[in-house]
Motif scaffolding. Structure first.
Motif, mmCIF file in Angstrom:
data_model
loop_
_atom_site.group_PDB
_atom_site.id
_atom_site.type_symbol
_atom_site.label_atom_id
_atom_site.label_comp_id
_atom_site.label_asym_id
_atom_site.label_seq_id
_atom_site.Cartn_x
_atom_site.Cartn_y
_atom_site.Cartn_z
ATOM 1 N N GLU A 1 2.007 7.091 0.628
ATOM 2 C CA GLU A 1 2.715 8.284 0.174
ATOM 3 C C GLU A 1 1.770 9.330 -0.383
ATOM 4 O O GLU A 1 2.044 10.517 -0.316
ATOM 5 C CB GLU A 1 3.758 7.914 -0.869
ATOM 6 N N GLY A 2 0.650 8.906 -0.927
ATOM 7 C CA GLY A 2 -0.306 9.831 -1.505
ATOM 8 C C GLY A 2 -0.924 10.770 -0.485
ATOM 9 O O GLY A 2 -1.466 11.817 -0.840
ATOM 10 N N TRP B 1 7.699 15.401 -0.699
ATOM 11 C CA TRP B 1 8.309 14.761 -1.853
ATOM 12 C C TRP B 1 8.633 15.803 -2.866
ATOM 13 O O TRP B 1 9.357 15.784 -3.723
ATOM 14 C CB TRP B 1 7.422 13.683 -2.445
ATOM 15 N N ASN C 1 0.811 -1.217 0.000
ATOM 16 C CA ASN C 1 0.000 0.000 0.000
ATOM 17 C C ASN C 1 0.845 1.268 0.000
ATOM 18 O O ASN C 1 0.362 2.339 0.348
ATOM 19 C CB ASN C 1 -0.924 -0.016 1.220
ATOM 20 N N LEU C 2 2.088 1.159 -0.448
ATOM 21 C CA LEU C 2 3.017 2.276 -0.417
ATOM 22 C C LEU C 2 2.488 3.494 -1.168
ATOM 23 O O LEU C 2 2.573 4.621 -0.690
ATOM 24 C CB LEU C 2 4.367 1.855 -0.994
ATOM 25 N N ARG C 3 1.910 3.289 -2.329
ATOM 26 C CA ARG C 3 1.410 4.407 -3.122
ATOM 27 C C ARG C 3 0.307 5.170 -2.375
ATOM 28 O O ARG C 3 0.275 6.385 -2.361
ATOM 29 C CB ARG C 3 0.898 3.905 -4.459
#
Length: 70
Positions: free
Chosen positions: A62-63, A70, A57-59
Protein backbone atom coordinates in the motif's frame (compact mmCIF):
# COMPACT_ATOMS: atom_id res chain seq x y z
CA UNK A 1 -2.14 -18.55 -21.02
CA UNK A 2 -0.94 -17.02 -17.77
CA UNK A 3 2.49 -15.45 -17.60
CA UNK A 4 4.78 -16.71 -14.93
CA UNK A 5 6.27 -14.19 -12.52
CA UNK A 6 9.21 -12.51 -14.18
CA UNK A 7 7.93 -13.08 -17.72
CA UNK A 8 6.37 -10.39 -19.91
CA UNK A 9 2.81 -10.95 -21.12
CA UNK A 10 2.77 -12.48 -24.57
CA UNK A 11 -0.19 -13.33 -26.71
CA UNK A 12 -0.18 -16.66 -28.46
CA UNK A 13 -2.48 -19.06 -30.22
CA UNK A 14 -1.18 -22.19 -28.51
CA UNK A 15 -2.43 -22.35 -24.93
CA UNK A 16 -0.16 -24.26 -22.62
CA UNK A 17 -0.66 -25.10 -18.98
CA UNK A 18 1.74 -23.30 -16.68
CA UNK A 19 1.75 -23.45 -12.92
CA UNK A 20 1.44 -20.00 -11.39
CA UNK A 21 3.74 -19.51 -8.40
CA UNK A 22 4.08 -16.76 -5.81
CA UNK A 23 6.93 -14.42 -6.78
CA UNK A 24 8.02 -14.19 -3.14
CA UNK A 25 7.71 -17.66 -1.58
CA UNK A 26 7.15 -19.92 -4.61
CA UNK A 27 3.81 -21.32 -3.42
CA UNK A 28 1.94 -22.83 -6.37
CA UNK A 29 -1.60 -21.85 -7.35
CA UNK A 30 -4.03 -24.48 -8.56
CA UNK A 31 -5.39 -23.14 -11.83
CA UNK A 32 -5.89 -19.43 -12.50
CA UNK A 33 -4.76 -16.85 -9.93
CA UNK A 34 -6.97 -17.16 -6.84
CA UNK A 35 -9.03 -14.09 -5.93
CA UNK A 36 -7.04 -13.80 -2.70
CA UNK A 37 -3.71 -13.37 -4.53
CA UNK A 38 -2.25 -9.96 -5.38
CA UNK A 39 -1.01 -9.00 -8.84
CA UNK A 40 1.69 -6.37 -9.23
CA UNK A 41 3.35 -4.99 -12.35
CA UNK A 42 6.94 -4.11 -11.59
CA UNK A 43 9.28 -2.83 -14.29
CA UNK A 44 6.77 -3.97 -16.91
CA UNK A 45 6.61 -7.52 -15.54
CA UNK A 46 3.46 -8.98 -13.98
CA UNK A 47 4.09 -10.74 -10.67
CA UNK A 48 1.67 -12.61 -8.45
CA UNK A 49 1.86 -12.90 -4.67
CA UNK A 50 -0.03 -15.47 -2.60
CA UNK A 51 -2.46 -14.34 0.07
CA UNK A 52 -0.01 -15.08 2.89
CA UNK A 53 2.84 -13.03 1.38
CA UNK A 54 0.42 -10.24 0.41
CA UNK A 55 -0.94 -10.06 3.98
CA UNK A 56 2.53 -10.09 5.52
CA UNK A 57 3.64 -7.23 3.24
CA UNK A 58 0.41 -5.24 2.98
CA UNK A 59 1.90 -2.07 4.44
CA UNK A 60 4.76 -2.06 1.92
CA UNK A 61 2.38 -2.81 -0.95
CA UNK A 62 0.00 0.00 0.00
CA UNK A 63 2.91 2.34 0.63
CA UNK A 64 3.68 2.37 -3.08
CA UNK A 65 0.26 3.80 -3.99
CA UNK A 66 -0.23 7.48 -4.72
CA UNK A 67 -2.21 9.30 -2.04
CA UNK A 68 -5.11 9.63 -4.47
CA UNK A 69 -5.72 5.90 -3.98
CA UNK A 70 -6.19 6.25 -0.24
Amino acid sequence: MTSLPGEPDQGGSTPEHRVLVCARCGAPADGPPPATWTCSVENGVRQYFCDICARENLRAIEGRLDSSWW
